[in-house]
Design an enzyme around this catalytic site. Structure first.
Site, PDB file in Angstrom:
ATOM      1  CG  ASP A  34      -3.136  34.753  96.759  1.00 19.97           C
ATOM      2  OD1 ASP A  34      -2.803  34.837  95.563  1.00 19.97           O
ATOM      3  OD2 ASP A  34      -4.301  34.924  97.153  1.00 19.97           O
ATOM      4  CE  LYS A  56       4.879  41.481  94.762  1.00 22.35           C
ATOM      5  NZ  LYS A  56       5.078  41.634  93.322  1.00 22.35           N
ATOM      6  CG  MET A 168      -8.973  43.378 103.350  1.00 25.12           C
ATOM      7  SD  MET A 168      -9.535  43.021 101.681  1.00 25.12           S
ATOM      8  CE  MET A 168     -10.941  41.952 102.002  1.00 25.12           C
TER       9      MET A 168
HETATM   10  N1  SAH Z   1      -9.464  34.486 102.378  1.00 25.95           N
HETATM   11  C1  SAH Z   1      -8.854  35.120 103.536  1.00 25.95           C
HETATM   12  C2  SAH Z   1      -9.077  36.618 103.555  1.00 25.95           C
HETATM   13  C3  SAH Z   1      -8.450  37.353 102.393  1.00 25.95           C
HETATM   14  S1  SAH Z   1      -8.670  39.078 102.481  1.00 25.95           S
HETATM   15  C4  SAH Z   1      -9.382  34.454 104.807  1.00 25.95           C
HETATM   16  O1  SAH Z   1     -10.309  33.649 104.738  1.00 25.95           O
HETATM   17  O2  SAH Z   1      -8.848  34.708 105.888  1.00 25.95           O
HETATM   18  C5  SAH Z   1      -7.221  39.596 103.333  1.00 25.95           C
HETATM   19  C6  SAH Z   1      -7.570  40.075 104.724  1.00 25.95           C
HETATM   20  O3  SAH Z   1      -7.742  38.968 105.602  1.00 25.95           O
HETATM   21  C7  SAH Z   1      -6.517  40.914 105.389  1.00 25.95           C
HETATM   22  O4  SAH Z   1      -6.546  42.268 104.961  1.00 25.95           O
HETATM   23  C8  SAH Z   1      -6.903  40.783 106.844  1.00 25.95           C
HETATM   24  O5  SAH Z   1      -8.027  41.580 107.151  1.00 25.95           O
HETATM   25  C9  SAH Z   1      -7.325  39.331 106.896  1.00 25.95           C
HETATM   26  N2  SAH Z   1      -6.224  38.442 107.331  1.00 25.95           N
HETATM   27  C10 SAH Z   1      -5.728  37.405 106.653  1.00 25.95           C
HETATM   28  N3  SAH Z   1      -4.751  36.782 107.354  1.00 25.95           N
HETATM   29  C11 SAH Z   1      -4.645  37.453 108.529  1.00 25.95           C
HETATM   30  C12 SAH Z   1      -3.828  37.307 109.711  1.00 25.95           C
HETATM   31  N4  SAH Z   1      -2.913  36.323 109.821  1.00 25.95           N
HETATM   32  N5  SAH Z   1      -4.005  38.177 110.726  1.00 25.95           N
HETATM   33  C13 SAH Z   1      -4.916  39.161 110.648  1.00 25.95           C
HETATM   34  N6  SAH Z   1      -5.707  39.353 109.565  1.00 25.95           N
HETATM   35  C14 SAH Z   1      -5.585  38.510 108.525  1.00 25.95           C
END
Ligand code: SAH
Length: 249
Positions: A34, A56, A168
């Site tokens: 991803d 994306k 998000m």
């Molecule tokens: N499966 C992922 C989440 C996917 S949804 C998890 O468990 O973290 C994608 C969202 O995750 C982004 O829009 C943001 O809100 C959050 N996110 C993922 N990585 C991040 C990071 N390094 N810093 C801040 N927010 C993050």
């Protein structure tokens, strides 16, 4: 028949990959990654593995979910071990559940390797514990992005007294903050937004429920970001450093 590893790559910093994720990556013929996953994770892939970039981020045209699932099934049926590398934990707002269902329906063997989810790790890096005996007896994880238009019950969430972690959540932050305050959450409740958490380009804004949306705009905080609302935000390392400096002055 091959198999598919559904792997959580952690929140960003490649050192937050698990040992199990590294081992699965090393043994896979195909890696489907991803775009939220740091490319440095690929150094653990087999040198001859086929790397396929999928997905994306919000706004851009994304690889359709159905196509990703079809591709995984095709490769596994051809006898390949497939590593499906997803950001954070594969089952937290990552469609990992849907992918597992599709794979199982096609008769493919699936192994899930959990990852560290950003909703816990990103606040932690800043010194924000999502639970704390004195401040929050629980934590609620929600998404601020409801593609299907179904609204979360923000009023009910405001009354739980748990830390609220929003994935998000940037785009709809003004409405979300308004709903929470209308439901009785105090405007002075500590709140923050953290962009690119655990990475070198991490940026954050620490504020209050009333001011956060405005501060996010003026500091130009961008996605991917985690929003945290609750008393525990006051424990953050930057907030404490500031207090120490004020005391010393
Ligand atoms: N499966 C992922 C989440 C996917 S949804 C998890 O468990 O973290 C994608 C969202 O995750 C982004 O829009 C943001 O809100 C959050 N996110 C993922 N990585 C991040 C990071 N390094 N810093 C801040 N927010 C993050």
């Amino acid at each position: 028949m091959g198999k598919v590893f559904l792997i959580g790559a952690g929140p960003g910093d490649p050192e937050l990959l698990t040992l199990k994720a590294v081992r699965a990556l090393r043994s896979s013929h195909v890696v489907m990654i991803d775009d939220l996953v740091d490319r440095r994770c690929l150094k653990h892939a087999h040198p001859e593995a086929r790397i396929i970039e999928v997905g994306k981020r919000g706004g851009c045209k994304s690889t359709p979910q159905a196509f990703i699932e079809k591709l995984m099934i095709q490769y596994a049926k051809a006898g390949n071990t497939v590593a499906r590398l997803k950001g954070g934990d594969p089952f937290v707002f990552g469609r990992g559940g849907e992918e597992m269902q599709a794979l199982l329906a096609a008769g493919i063997d699936v192994e899930v390797i959990p990852g560290i989810t950003s909703g816990i790790a990103v606040p932690a890096i800043l010194g924000i514990p999502v639970t704390h005996r004195d401040f929050a007896r629980g934590v609620t994880f929600v998404t601020g992005h409801t593609g299907d238009g179904v609204e979360l019950d923000w009023a009910a969430l405001a009354g739980t007294g748990t830390t609220l972690v929003i994935y998000m959540g940037l785009r709809r932050l003004p409405q979300i903050a308004m709903c929470l305050m209308e439901a009785g959450m105090k405007p002075e409740t500590p709140a923050c937004a953290i962009e690119n958490g655990t990475l070198k380009n991490q940026r954050e804004v620490i504020s209050t429920l009333r001011e956060l949306a405005k501060d996010v705009l003026s500091k130009k905080i961008k996605s991917p970001a985690i929003v945290v609302i609750g008393a525990v935000v006051a424990l953050s390392l930057p907030a404490n450093k500031e207090k120490q400096q004020q005391r010393a002055a």
